[in-house]
Design a protein around this motif. Sequence first.
Motif, PDB file in Angstrom:
ATOM      1  N   SER A 145     -17.622  -3.961 -27.360  1.00 23.75           N
ATOM      2  CA  SER A 145     -16.848  -4.239 -26.150  1.00 23.75           C
ATOM      3  C   SER A 145     -17.658  -3.975 -24.895  1.00 23.75           C
ATOM      4  O   SER A 145     -17.288  -4.419 -23.811  1.00 23.75           O
ATOM      5  CB  SER A 145     -15.591  -3.367 -26.129  1.00 23.75           C
ATOM      6  N   VAL A 167     -13.722  -0.944 -20.089  1.00 22.40           N
ATOM      7  CA  VAL A 167     -15.029  -1.180 -19.479  1.00 22.40           C
ATOM      8  C   VAL A 167     -14.912  -1.702 -18.048  1.00 22.40           C
ATOM      9  O   VAL A 167     -15.786  -1.459 -17.211  1.00 22.40           O
ATOM     10  CB  VAL A 167     -15.868  -2.147 -20.339  1.00 22.40           C
ATOM     11  N   GLY A 174     -10.226  -1.868 -31.700  1.00 21.05           N
ATOM     12  CA  GLY A 174     -11.349  -1.233 -31.018  1.00 21.05           C
ATOM     13  C   GLY A 174     -11.908  -2.094 -29.906  1.00 21.05           C
ATOM     14  O   GLY A 174     -12.225  -1.600 -28.808  1.00 21.05           O
ATOM     15  N   GLY A 180     -11.798  -1.218 -25.856  1.00 25.44           N
ATOM     16  CA  GLY A 180     -13.054  -1.157 -25.114  1.00 25.44           C
ATOM     17  C   GLY A 180     -13.093  -2.115 -23.943  1.00 25.44           C
ATOM     18  O   GLY A 180     -13.527  -1.754 -22.841  1.00 25.44           O
ATOM     19  N   LEU A 200     -16.014  -0.466 -30.284  1.00 21.56           N
ATOM     20  CA  LEU A 200     -16.163   0.074 -28.926  1.00 21.56           C
ATOM     21  C   LEU A 200     -17.521  -0.305 -28.344  1.00 21.56           C
ATOM     22  O   LEU A 200     -17.640  -0.639 -27.159  1.00 21.56           O
ATOM     23  CB  LEU A 200     -16.006   1.593 -28.940  1.00 21.56           C
ATOM     24  N   SER A 201     -18.544  -0.248 -29.192  1.00 25.23           N
ATOM     25  CA  SER A 201     -19.888  -0.628 -28.757  1.00 25.23           C
ATOM     26  C   SER A 201     -19.930  -2.101 -28.366  1.00 25.23           C
ATOM     27  O   SER A 201     -20.468  -2.472 -27.317  1.00 25.23           O
ATOM     28  CB  SER A 201     -20.895  -0.346 -29.877  1.00 25.23           C
ATOM     29  N   LEU A 232     -18.284  -0.824 -23.849  1.00 29.43           N
ATOM     30  CA  LEU A 232     -17.884   0.455 -23.277  1.00 29.43           C
ATOM     31  C   LEU A 232     -18.951   1.513 -23.476  1.00 29.43           C
ATOM     32  O   LEU A 232     -19.365   2.188 -22.536  1.00 29.43           O
ATOM     33  CB  LEU A 232     -16.559   0.908 -23.903  1.00 29.43           C
TER      34      LEU A 232
END
Length: 249
Positions: free
Chosen positions: A19, A215, A207, A211, A16-17, A21
């Motif tokens: 990506s 975003v 993930g 994301g 997620l990071s 987001l």
Amino acid sequence: MSFFLVAALAVFLVALSKSGLVASLGVVGVPLLTLVMPARDAAGMMLPLLIAMDVIALIAYRREVDWKVFWILLPGAMVGTLIAFSLSAVVSEAMVRLAIGMIALAFVLDAWLPLRKKLEGLPPSRPWGTFWGSVAGFTSFVSHTGGPPVQIYMLPMRLPPALFAGTNAVFFAVVNASKIPFYFVLGQLSLANMQAALYLMPVAIIGMALGVFLVRRIDAGLFYRVAYILIFLLSLKLIYDGITGLFFA
């Protein structure tokens, strides 16, 4: 079973990071993995997953990059990587976590209170960016926690979320690729670590896909409010981990 549950959670949060987001979530990856495996192995296992995430991020954001910011940050990052490799036997992860946590906490408090004149809207400074780039290269090498130093430099610019994510994607793709020969020399890219990374690859892809989808649909104001709150919470966690690692390990 507990290993893969913890590892899957760590990889999902890092994805997620990556990506773009919630960029600050990336710092929890290696610290979370250290609950179920040695820290050096955790960093080694995470590297191929990060590189796979970098490829996805580059495909998604290849047209949304602030190249001026990238070229300001990159030279310092390469210097920081070399310093971290040279000092890999001396500098402990606890020291790095404590330093990152204190820096990130000061950054957030300054943005919220503020403690001094606001930096929002100022053009990118080459000396400032070179400094934070070197810090990011060093901390990224030790424990893949290069996100907060880069965010300290980039967040005040208030870039659109996709441009922020794209610049981060290209920067860390180069930084992570530069670690490969050093990690190999240090023995962190073992067969066991590579096998574990392969098993966790689907989690990383899911993930990242989630994301990247979100975003481009999130409000910029909400994006930055969430980012600052997460950096604040994670700074407290890093400070706690650093103190306990230095004095109670």
